[in-house]
Write a protein that holds these residues in place. Structure first.
Motif, PDB file in Angstrom:
ATOM      1  N   GLN A 172       0.788  -0.786  -0.062  1.00 31.68           N
ATOM      2  CA  GLN A 172       0.113   0.482  -0.089  1.00 31.68           C
ATOM      3  C   GLN A 172       0.693   1.500  -0.540  1.00 31.68           C
ATOM      4  O   GLN A 172       0.735   2.629  -0.859  1.00 31.68           O
ATOM      5  N   GLN A 173       1.782   1.172   0.654  1.00 33.00           N
ATOM      6  CA  GLN A 173       2.304   2.375   1.052  1.00 33.00           C
ATOM      7  C   GLN A 173       4.044   2.872  -0.374  1.00 33.00           C
ATOM      8  O   GLN A 173       4.241   4.050  -0.536  1.00 33.00           O
ATOM      9  N   ARG A 174       3.923   1.698  -1.053  1.00 36.63           N
ATOM     10  CA  ARG A 174       4.170   1.633  -2.137  1.00 36.63           C
ATOM     11  C   ARG A 174       3.585   2.580  -3.434  1.00 36.63           C
ATOM     12  O   ARG A 174       4.220   2.245  -4.679  1.00 36.63           O
ATOM     13  N   VAL A 175       2.302   2.609  -3.202  1.00 39.49           N
ATOM     14  CA  VAL A 175       1.300   2.837  -4.171  1.00 39.49           C
ATOM     15  C   VAL A 175       0.914   4.248  -3.870  1.00 39.49           C
ATOM     16  O   VAL A 175      -0.288   4.796  -3.676  1.00 39.49           O
ATOM     17  N   PRO A 176       1.480   5.010  -4.522  1.00 37.10           N
ATOM     18  CA  PRO A 176       0.870   7.047  -4.369  1.00 37.10           C
ATOM     19  C   PRO A 176      -0.008   7.498  -4.874  1.00 37.10           C
ATOM     20  O   PRO A 176      -0.427   6.321  -6.169  1.00 37.10           O
ATOM     21  N   CYS A 177      -0.968   8.193  -4.437  1.00 36.40           N
ATOM     22  CA  CYS A 177      -2.103   8.220  -5.304  1.00 36.40           C
ATOM     23  C   CYS A 177      -1.713   9.446  -6.532  1.00 36.40           C
ATOM     24  O   CYS A 177      -2.103   8.605  -7.753  1.00 36.40           O
ATOM     25  N   GLU A 178      -0.488   9.679  -6.364  1.00 40.11           N
ATOM     26  CA  GLU A 178       0.301  10.035  -8.449  1.00 40.11           C
ATOM     27  C   GLU A 178       0.072   8.719  -8.581  1.00 40.11           C
ATOM     28  O   GLU A 178      -0.213   9.001 -10.018  1.00 40.11           O
ATOM     29  N   LEU A 179       0.810   7.850  -8.690  1.00 41.58           N
ATOM     30  CA  LEU A 179       0.933   6.421  -9.427  1.00 41.58           C
ATOM     31  C   LEU A 179      -0.477   6.458  -9.753  1.00 41.58           C
ATOM     32  O   LEU A 179      -0.840   5.786 -10.811  1.00 41.58           O
ATOM     33  N   LEU A 180      -1.577   5.979  -8.329  1.00 37.14           N
ATOM     34  CA  LEU A 180      -3.130   5.751  -9.296  1.00 37.14           C
ATOM     35  C   LEU A 180      -3.778   6.158  -9.772  1.00 37.14           C
ATOM     36  O   LEU A 180      -4.274   6.364 -11.007  1.00 37.14           O
ATOM     37  N   SER A 181      -3.107   8.195  -9.767  1.00 38.37           N
ATOM     38  CA  SER A 181      -4.097   9.036 -10.861  1.00 38.37           C
ATOM     39  C   SER A 181      -3.794   8.833 -12.205  1.00 38.37           C
ATOM     40  O   SER A 181      -4.351   9.030 -13.300  1.00 38.37           O
ATOM     41  N   GLY A 182      -2.450   8.716 -12.349  1.00 39.37           N
ATOM     42  CA  GLY A 182      -1.200   8.157 -13.208  1.00 39.37           C
ATOM     43  C   GLY A 182      -1.968   7.076 -14.075  1.00 39.37           C
ATOM     44  O   GLY A 182      -2.146   6.505 -15.293  1.00 39.37           O
ATOM     45  N   LEU A 183      -2.201   6.395 -13.355  1.00 36.75           N
ATOM     46  CA  LEU A 183      -2.814   4.873 -14.206  1.00 36.75           C
ATOM     47  C   LEU A 183      -3.795   4.964 -14.767  1.00 36.75           C
ATOM     48  O   LEU A 183      -4.273   4.812 -15.867  1.00 36.75           O
ATOM     49  N   ALA A 184      -4.828   6.062 -13.621  1.00 39.54           N
ATOM     50  CA  ALA A 184      -6.596   6.182 -14.105  1.00 39.54           C
ATOM     51  C   ALA A 184      -6.458   6.624 -15.320  1.00 39.54           C
ATOM     52  O   ALA A 184      -7.527   6.211 -16.473  1.00 39.54           O
ATOM     53  N   ASN A 185      -5.181   7.342 -15.378  1.00 38.63           N
ATOM     54  CA  ASN A 185      -5.467   8.818 -16.881  1.00 38.63           C
ATOM     55  C   ASN A 185      -4.792   8.202 -17.818  1.00 38.63           C
ATOM     56  O   ASN A 185      -5.290   8.058 -19.245  1.00 38.63           O
ATOM     57  N   ALA A 186      -4.025   6.755 -17.788  1.00 41.66           N
ATOM     58  CA  ALA A 186      -3.557   5.907 -19.273  1.00 41.66           C
ATOM     59  C   ALA A 186      -4.802   5.331 -19.857  1.00 41.66           C
ATOM     60  O   ALA A 186      -5.006   4.565 -20.159  1.00 41.66           O
ATOM     61  N   LEU A 187      -5.711   4.666 -18.238  1.00 43.42           N
ATOM     62  CA  LEU A 187      -6.541   3.737 -18.675  1.00 43.42           C
ATOM     63  C   LEU A 187      -7.774   4.160 -19.927  1.00 43.42           C
ATOM     64  O   LEU A 187      -8.224   3.347 -19.847  1.00 43.42           O
ATOM     65  N   LEU A 188      -7.962   5.662 -19.342  1.00 43.25           N
ATOM     66  CA  LEU A 188      -8.622   6.216 -20.258  1.00 43.25           C
ATOM     67  C   LEU A 188      -8.607   5.291 -21.953  1.00 43.25           C
ATOM     68  O   LEU A 188      -9.598   5.558 -22.789  1.00 43.25           O
TER      69      LEU A 188
END
Length: 177
Positions: free
Chosen positions: A36-52
């Motif tokens: 969990q600590q290795r998954v910052p919000c920035e990573l999740l946000s970037g992934l969400a944008n990539a998955l568009l």
């Protein structure tokens, strides 16, 4: 009756990003604490944008199919070697009548088989490691956040979790729409 446009509006894209980010955050909360600590919000946000871009879902599905075919093929190679060993052992037992010679032959053959299997397993593991590296390169080139070439076990496990997230989202019928 509303007709869904082919080109999503900025508002539609924003809704989809929020939906994907929310889903990714929920999934990340299910991870063991050390990940969990290795998954910052920035990573999740970037992934969400990539998955568009639905292409990412297709790339991941394609990589998964290739991996399954590769694993099946490598497993078949291993089974063939084990079968060859069984035939060799059976052949030796049928053609060696002296009990002392038979016992010596059996021990030698078992040692030879053990070494061959160990060597084959090492080759198979190297091929699987190469497949992981190929996948990392593909996903990094596709611009998927969190993917880069590494053999660090923590990073690889985290990438496996990210792939799982992507696969789970690809199966979501809503998928942010």
């Amino acid at each position: 009756m509303a007709v869904e446009s082919v080109n999503p509006t900025p508002e539609d894209l924003q809704k989809k990003v929020y939906f994907l980010l929310e889903q990714l955050q929920l999934m990340a909360r299910e991870l063991p604490p050390k990940y969990q600590q290795r998954v910052p919000c920035e990573l999740l946000s970037g992934l969400a944008n990539a998955l568009l871009n639905d292409t990412i879902f297709e790339i991941v599905k394609g990589l998964m199919e290739i991996q399954h075919v590769t694993e099946k093929h490598l497993f078949q190679q291993r089974l063939q070697l084990i079968n060859k060993h069984s035939i060799e052992m059976q052949d030796m037992l049928e053609h060696t009548s002296d009990p002392t010679a038979r016992q010596k032959q059996r021990i030698l053959l078992q040692q030879k088989h053990k070494e061959e299997l160990k060597h084959t397993d090492m080759k198979l593991v190297l091929q699987l490691d190469q497949k992981v590296s190929d996948q990392q390169v593909t996903l990094e080139k596709a611009g998927v956040p969190g993917f880069f070439v590494t053999n660090n076990p923590l990073d690889v496990k985290l990438q496996m979790y990210l792939l799982d997230f992507i696969l789970r989202l690809s199966k979501n019928p809503r998928n942010g729409k």
